[in-house]
Design a protein around this motif. Sequence first.
Motif, PDB file in Angstrom:
ATOM      1  N   ASN A  68       6.986   6.518   3.680  1.00 22.10           N
ATOM      2  CA  ASN A  68       5.941   6.955   4.398  1.00 22.10           C
ATOM      3  C   ASN A  68       5.601   8.240   4.378  1.00 22.10           C
ATOM      4  N   CYS A  69       4.455   8.885   4.372  1.00 22.08           N
ATOM      5  CA  CYS A  69       4.202  10.525   4.315  1.00 22.08           C
ATOM      6  C   CYS A  69       3.044  10.718   5.138  1.00 22.08           C
ATOM      7  N   ASN A  70       2.681  12.190   5.222  1.00 21.33           N
ATOM      8  CA  ASN A  70       1.287  12.640   5.939  1.00 21.33           C
ATOM      9  C   ASN A  70       0.334  12.094   5.247  1.00 21.33           C
ATOM     10  N   PRO A  71      -0.912  11.800   5.833  1.00 22.19           N
ATOM     11  CA  PRO A  71      -1.780  11.324   5.397  1.00 22.19           C
ATOM     12  C   PRO A  71      -2.458  12.316   4.137  1.00 22.19           C
ATOM     13  N   VAL A  72      -2.753  11.877   3.041  1.00 26.99           N
ATOM     14  CA  VAL A  72      -2.975  12.408   1.774  1.00 26.99           C
ATOM     15  C   VAL A  72      -4.361  11.881   1.229  1.00 26.99           C
ATOM     16  N   THR A  73      -5.544  12.994   1.138  1.00 27.28           N
ATOM     17  CA  THR A  73      -6.538  12.571   0.302  1.00 27.28           C
ATOM     18  C   THR A  73      -6.942  13.586  -0.700  1.00 27.28           C
ATOM     19  N   PHE A  74      -6.947  12.988  -1.832  1.00 30.84           N
ATOM     20  CA  PHE A  74      -7.400  13.609  -3.009  1.00 30.84           C
ATOM     21  C   PHE A  74      -8.420  12.906  -3.776  1.00 30.84           C
ATOM     22  N   GLU A  75      -9.352  13.426  -4.398  1.00 29.64           N
ATOM     23  CA  GLU A  75     -10.444  13.150  -5.115  1.00 29.64           C
ATOM     24  C   GLU A  75     -10.786  11.682  -4.519  1.00 29.64           C
ATOM     25  N   ASP A  76     -10.682  10.590  -5.320  1.00 28.05           N
ATOM     26  CA  ASP A  76     -10.939   9.217  -4.569  1.00 28.05           C
ATOM     27  C   ASP A  76      -9.716   8.400  -4.023  1.00 28.05           C
ATOM     28  N   MET A  77      -8.398   8.992  -3.909  1.00 34.31           N
ATOM     29  CA  MET A  77      -7.208   8.573  -3.365  1.00 34.31           C
ATOM     30  C   MET A  77      -7.026   8.791  -1.905  1.00 34.31           C
ATOM     31  N   SER A  78      -6.648   7.942  -1.080  1.00 40.42           N
ATOM     32  CA  SER A  78      -6.347   8.240   0.259  1.00 40.42           C
ATOM     33  C   SER A  78      -5.131   7.281   0.713  1.00 40.42           C
ATOM     34  N   PHE A  79      -4.008   7.806   1.413  1.00 39.46           N
ATOM     35  CA  PHE A  79      -2.649   7.003   1.465  1.00 39.46           C
ATOM     36  C   PHE A  79      -1.944   7.713   2.493  1.00 39.46           C
ATOM     37  N   LYS A  80      -1.119   7.077   3.214  1.00 39.24           N
ATOM     38  CA  LYS A  80      -0.097   7.589   4.062  1.00 39.24           C
ATOM     39  C   LYS A  80       1.292   7.035   3.856  1.00 39.24           C
ATOM     40  N   SER A  81       1.257   5.904   2.792  1.00 34.73           N
ATOM     41  CA  SER A  81       2.293   5.309   2.463  1.00 34.73           C
ATOM     42  C   SER A  81       2.456   4.776   0.995  1.00 34.73           C
ATOM     43  N   LEU A  82       3.546   4.944   0.459  1.00 30.89           N
ATOM     44  CA  LEU A  82       3.680   4.535  -1.118  1.00 30.89           C
ATOM     45  C   LEU A  82       4.526   3.381  -1.284  1.00 30.89           C
ATOM     46  N   LEU A  83       4.198   2.523  -2.114  1.00 32.95           N
ATOM     47  CA  LEU A  83       5.083   1.409  -2.592  1.00 32.95           C
ATOM     48  C   LEU A  83       5.831   2.080  -3.881  1.00 32.95           C
ATOM     49  N   LEU A  84       6.795   2.416  -4.000  1.00 32.45           N
ATOM     50  CA  LEU A  84       7.429   3.227  -5.107  1.00 32.45           C
ATOM     51  C   LEU A  84       8.432   2.174  -5.882  1.00 32.45           C
ATOM     52  N   ILE A  85       8.090   1.994  -7.204  1.00 32.37           N
ATOM     53  CA  ILE A  85       8.580   1.323  -8.220  1.00 32.37           C
ATOM     54  C   ILE A  85       9.158   2.060  -9.441  1.00 32.37           C
ATOM     55  N   PRO A  86      10.409   1.997  -9.489  1.00 31.89           N
ATOM     56  CA  PRO A  86      10.982   2.932 -10.737  1.00 31.89           C
ATOM     57  C   PRO A  86      10.465   2.304 -12.159  1.00 31.89           C
ATOM     58  N   ARG A  87      10.059   3.325 -13.001  1.00 31.35           N
ATOM     59  CA  ARG A  87       9.455   3.133 -14.141  1.00 31.35           C
ATOM     60  C   ARG A  87      10.247   2.548 -15.224  1.00 31.35           C
ATOM     61  N   TYR A  88      11.643   2.682 -15.088  1.00 32.48           N
ATOM     62  CA  TYR A  88      12.698   2.537 -15.960  1.00 32.48           C
ATOM     63  C   TYR A  88      13.688   1.609 -15.415  1.00 32.48           C
ATOM     64  N   ARG A  89      14.306   0.773 -16.074  1.00 29.86           N
ATOM     65  CA  ARG A  89      15.338  -0.066 -15.737  1.00 29.86           C
ATOM     66  C   ARG A  89      16.396   0.693 -15.216  1.00 29.86           C
ATOM     67  N   LEU A  90      17.127   0.092 -14.069  1.00 23.79           N
ATOM     68  CA  LEU A  90      18.160   0.925 -13.345  1.00 23.79           C
ATOM     69  C   LEU A  90      19.421  -0.079 -13.274  1.00 23.79           C
ATOM     70  N   GLN A  91      20.676   0.461 -13.322  1.00 24.54           N
ATOM     71  CA  GLN A  91      21.776  -0.102 -13.215  1.00 24.54           C
ATOM     72  C   GLN A  91      22.239  -0.563 -11.804  1.00 24.54           C
ATOM     73  N   LYS A  92      21.580   0.342 -10.870  1.00 21.48           N
ATOM     74  CA  LYS A  92      21.829   0.177  -9.602  1.00 21.48           C
ATOM     75  C   LYS A  92      20.733   0.278  -8.630  1.00 21.48           C
ATOM     76  N   PRO A  93      20.508  -0.323  -7.492  1.00 25.99           N
ATOM     77  CA  PRO A  93      19.295   0.178  -6.650  1.00 25.99           C
ATOM     78  C   PRO A  93      18.927   1.454  -6.456  1.00 25.99           C
ATOM     79  N   PRO A  94      17.606   1.772  -6.492  1.00 25.69           N
ATOM     80  CA  PRO A  94      17.349   3.124  -6.613  1.00 25.69           C
ATOM     81  C   PRO A  94      17.622   4.133  -5.250  1.00 25.69           C
ATOM     82  N   LEU A  95      17.797   3.396  -3.988  1.00 23.68           N
ATOM     83  CA  LEU A  95      18.208   4.442  -3.145  1.00 23.68           C
ATOM     84  C   LEU A  95      19.641   4.590  -3.140  1.00 23.68           C
ATOM     85  N   ASP A  96      20.170   3.986  -3.758  1.00 29.63           N
ATOM     86  CA  ASP A  96      21.820   4.176  -4.015  1.00 29.63           C
ATOM     87  C   ASP A  96      21.799   5.352  -4.886  1.00 29.63           C
ATOM     88  N   LEU A  97      21.141   5.293  -6.291  1.00 33.42           N
ATOM     89  CA  LEU A  97      21.064   6.446  -6.820  1.00 33.42           C
ATOM     90  C   LEU A  97      20.622   7.791  -6.440  1.00 33.42           C
TER      91      LEU A  97
END
Length: 125
Positions: free
Chosen positions: A47-76
């Motif tokens: 979660n973050c402070n509210p963001v509005t940019f062009e046609d985007m508006s959010f206060k929370s992001l679902l973060l998905i690693p773009r590359y395969r990881l050997q361990k959970p991202p929060l551990d890394l």
Amino acid sequence: MKLRLDVGEPRNFDAGDKTNVLTVTVVEGLEGSRTVGKNTEYWFVGNCNPVTFEDMSFKSLLLIPRYRLQKPPLDLLKEGQEIVCNGVWRKDGEAWDAASLEAAQEGQLEVDGVIVVNVMNVKDE
């Protein structure tokens, strides 16, 4: 855990303070993984402070690693590594929660777009 997100795409992104940097707080309990073939796909929510940019508006992001990881991202991230993620927000701009994550996975909740971010842990000073 606080994380720093440097937005790489879109290139002209402005977090509202003339920078491309967001600070998010990881939401405990809103992380997980699933097996796809022989690979494990991870995700977590910040979660973050509210963001509005062009046609985007959010206060929370679902973060998905773009590359395969050997361990959970929060551990890394706790170990000081940096990872690249896609950041996805809800079309209604609201914060992700367990119900909305489940609905999105089942294709019943619209997401609005994706930003590409370099993610690093913010050390407590």
